[in-house]
Write an enzyme that holds these catalytic residues in place. Structure first.
Site, short mmCIF file in Angstrom:
data_model
loop_
_atom_site.label_atom_id
_atom_site.label_comp_id
_atom_site.label_asym_id
_atom_site.label_seq_id
_atom_site.Cartn_x
_atom_site.Cartn_y
_atom_site.Cartn_z
N ASN A 57 0.90 -1.10 0.23
CA ASN A 57 0.09 -0.03 0.09
C ASN A 57 0.83 1.18 -0.01
O ASN A 57 0.45 2.44 -0.08
CB ASN A 57 -1.10 0.11 1.23
CG ASN A 57 -0.20 -0.02 2.47
OD1 ASN A 57 0.97 0.23 2.54
ND2 ASN A 57 -0.97 -0.21 3.47
N ASN B 293 -3.18 -3.37 11.80
CA ASN B 293 -2.36 -4.09 10.55
C ASN B 293 -1.67 -5.17 10.86
O ASN B 293 -1.82 -6.21 9.81
CB ASN B 293 -1.29 -2.89 10.24
CG ASN B 293 -0.49 -3.36 8.85
OD1 ASN B 293 -1.49 -3.67 7.79
ND2 ASN B 293 0.72 -3.63 9.00
N TYR C 56 4.43 -4.67 19.75
CA TYR C 56 5.09 -5.10 18.21
C TYR C 56 5.33 -6.52 18.36
O TYR C 56 4.74 -7.34 17.59
CB TYR C 56 6.29 -4.24 17.94
CG TYR C 56 7.05 -4.79 16.92
CD1 TYR C 56 6.70 -4.94 15.60
CD2 TYR C 56 8.46 -5.26 17.24
CE1 TYR C 56 7.30 -5.42 14.62
CE2 TYR C 56 9.21 -5.83 16.15
CZ TYR C 56 8.59 -6.17 15.02
OH TYR C 56 9.18 -6.74 13.95
N HIS D 240 16.69 2.69 13.06
CA HIS D 240 17.67 1.54 13.18
C HIS D 240 19.03 2.08 13.24
O HIS D 240 19.71 3.08 12.56
CB HIS D 240 17.45 0.36 11.86
CG HIS D 240 16.14 -0.07 12.11
ND1 HIS D 240 15.10 0.42 11.40
CD2 HIS D 240 15.65 -0.94 12.95
CE1 HIS D 240 14.15 -0.32 11.52
NE2 HIS D 240 14.34 -1.28 12.63
N LEU D 241 19.84 1.47 14.23
CA LEU D 241 21.24 1.67 14.25
C LEU D 241 22.19 2.06 13.14
O LEU D 241 22.75 3.18 13.08
CB LEU D 241 21.98 0.84 15.27
CG LEU D 241 23.22 1.33 15.80
CD1 LEU D 241 23.06 2.37 16.55
CD2 LEU D 241 23.84 0.10 16.75
N PHE E 280 21.93 4.78 23.04
CA PHE E 280 20.99 4.79 24.25
C PHE E 280 21.09 3.97 25.22
O PHE E 280 20.96 2.79 25.18
CB PHE E 280 19.71 4.14 23.34
CG PHE E 280 19.11 4.99 22.30
CD1 PHE E 280 19.10 6.43 22.27
CD2 PHE E 280 18.32 4.40 21.11
CE1 PHE E 280 18.68 7.19 21.28
CE2 PHE E 280 17.65 5.19 20.33
CZ PHE E 280 17.84 6.59 20.13
N GLY F 102 12.39 -0.70 26.76
CA GLY F 102 12.18 -1.87 26.03
C GLY F 102 13.45 -2.67 25.53
O GLY F 102 13.26 -3.32 24.72
N1 UDP Z 1 20.51 2.39 19.35
C1 UDP Z 1 21.11 3.44 19.52
N2 UDP Z 1 21.05 4.58 19.20
C2 UDP Z 1 19.95 4.83 18.00
C3 UDP Z 1 19.29 3.61 17.44
C4 UDP Z 1 19.49 2.57 17.91
O1 UDP Z 1 22.01 3.36 20.52
O2 UDP Z 1 20.01 6.02 17.29
C5 UDP Z 1 20.60 1.06 19.75
C6 UDP Z 1 19.37 0.51 20.32
O3 UDP Z 1 19.13 0.88 21.67
C7 UDP Z 1 19.59 -1.38 20.18
C8 UDP Z 1 20.51 -0.95 19.22
O4 UDP Z 1 21.16 0.16 18.79
O5 UDP Z 1 20.49 -1.36 21.37
C9 UDP Z 1 19.82 -1.70 17.84
O6 UDP Z 1 18.75 -0.83 17.59
P1 UDP Z 1 17.61 -1.05 16.43
O7 UDP Z 1 16.61 0.04 16.54
O8 UDP Z 1 18.61 -0.67 14.97
O9 UDP Z 1 17.25 -2.36 16.22
P2 UDP Z 1 16.39 -3.19 17.51
O10 UDP Z 1 17.50 -4.27 18.12
O11 UDP Z 1 15.43 -2.30 18.28
O12 UDP Z 1 15.69 -4.28 16.74
#
Ligand code: UDP
Length: 325
Positions: A32, A91, A140, A188-189, A207, A283
């Site tokens: 979509n 969704n 999620y 995503h990181l 983080f 989380g």
């Molecule tokens: N992370 C971070 N800074 C960011 C985005 C993500 O430190 O700007 C960390 C996040 O806390 C996790 C890891 O990177 O420990 C991977 O996060 P991502 O969102 O890529 O994937 P997830 O593990 O949530 O599926």
């Protein structure tokens, strides 16, 4: 085979469409375009429509006799799912239910489902295998687990065969440079770090630096997008051969901390950029690493991009070619 890829305009879906088409399968994408991009569908037909729209599905399944459906069309933001769970249950669960019912009605027997490590919640041990208890800690993860349960029941009752692919951290881009990661907003990181490296972002925020890991930052298992696609292709062949359902945890079995990913990205890109330590993100488990031995044994899955450097190199090539030319 003729395969419907739902969500084929998104990050993982678009790479899957390419791999299937190059393996001589006939592919149709249903998307979509709420998160995906029309120009990411480089192969096969694109049908713009919603997976929860019974009329769209009726028409699709009447026009084509699909051997299998692969489903990538889900919302994936953990934080957003906590604030707006309705969006996720609507969704990821209700619409998927509509899709499954249409498949049953049209006798399509093979389904491959994008699942996630988030179905496990806080790991009780690591690496996480398929037998690990499932206690998701956010909507999620719960939405994905609900579908996994639905799939068990649909197999039992209607003979719908499925394979649930639980991704750990999908990363990287098409090595040909044709496709890559384009989430909006990006959370995503790896792509965020590379945006900092290319100058599209002022800094990268870590983080939390107070986790019980070697350097205090979270550890994740990064797996290349093409390797994930390989696992899907192998799972499809297996399902066709055995006529049975399965579920696999997919990762490289090796964890890298956020700090290590940043250091590797600096090396690969030959750029320096600002790194800011901030509070933990809600989380986030400290360590999430896959035990992917089952996929290796049963599917003969062999990740080709199993080095973090190579994964980041492909993502960097995408960042520099697509975004900053
Ligand atoms: N992370 C971070 N800074 C960011 C985005 C993500 O430190 O700007 C960390 C996040 O806390 C996790 C890891 O990177 O420990 C991977 O996060 P991502 O969102 O890529 O994937 P997830 O593990 O949530 O599926």
């Amino acid at each position: 085979m003729k395969i419907l890829v739902v969500g084929g305009a998104g990050y993982i879906g678009s790479h899957m469409v390419k791999q299937l088409a190059l393996s001589n399968h006939e592919v149709v994408t249903l998307d979509n375009l709420s998160c995906g991009y029309k120009d990411a569908v480089k192969y096969g037909e694109l049908v713009i429509g919603d997976l929860g729209d019974v009329n769209v599905l009726k028409q699709l399944f009447s026009n084509h006799k699909f051997d299998a459906v692969m489903h990538f069309a889900a919302f994936i933001e953990v934080g957003e799912s906590v604030i707006n769970p309705a969006k996720y249950y609507h969704n990821n669960v209700s619409n998927t239910h509509v899709l499954l019912d249409a498949m049953v009605k049209h006798d399509i027997e093979n389904f491959i489902f994008s699942s996630t490590a988030a179905i496990f919640g806080e790991p009780q041990y690591t690496p996480v295998d398929e037998g690990h208890p499932q206690h998701p800690i956010n909507p999620y993860g719960r939405s994905k687990l609900m579908v996994e349960h639905m799939l068990e029941d649909y197999d039992e009752a209607y003979g719908l065969k499925s394979t649930c692919m639980r991704y750990f951290n999908a990363a990287g881009a098409d090595p040909d440079g044709e496709l890559g990661e384009r989430h909006n907003p990006e959370s995503h990181l790896v792509p965020l770090i590379l945006q900092a490296a290319s100058g599209r972002r002022a800094d990268i925020k870590i983080f939390g630096q107070d986790y019980p890991t070697d350097d205090g930052t979270c550890v994740r298992d990064y797996v290349h997008i093409n390797d994930l696609c390989d696992a899907h292709s192998l799972a499809l062949s297996r399902m066709q051969k055995t006529g049975s359902s399965a579920r696999y945890n997919l990762g490289n079995g090796k964890g890298f901390s956020v700090q290590q990913v940043i250091d590797t990205a600096k090396q690969v890109s030959c750029r320096d950029f600002k790194v800011v330590i901030t509070d933990r993100r809600a989380g986030d488990p400290a360590v999430l690493v896959a035990d992917a031995r089952l996929a290796k044994q049963e599917l003969n899955w062999q990740p080709k991009f199993d080095q973090l450097e190579t994964i980041i190199e492909t993502a960097w090539q995408w960042e520099t070619n697509f975004f900053t030319q």
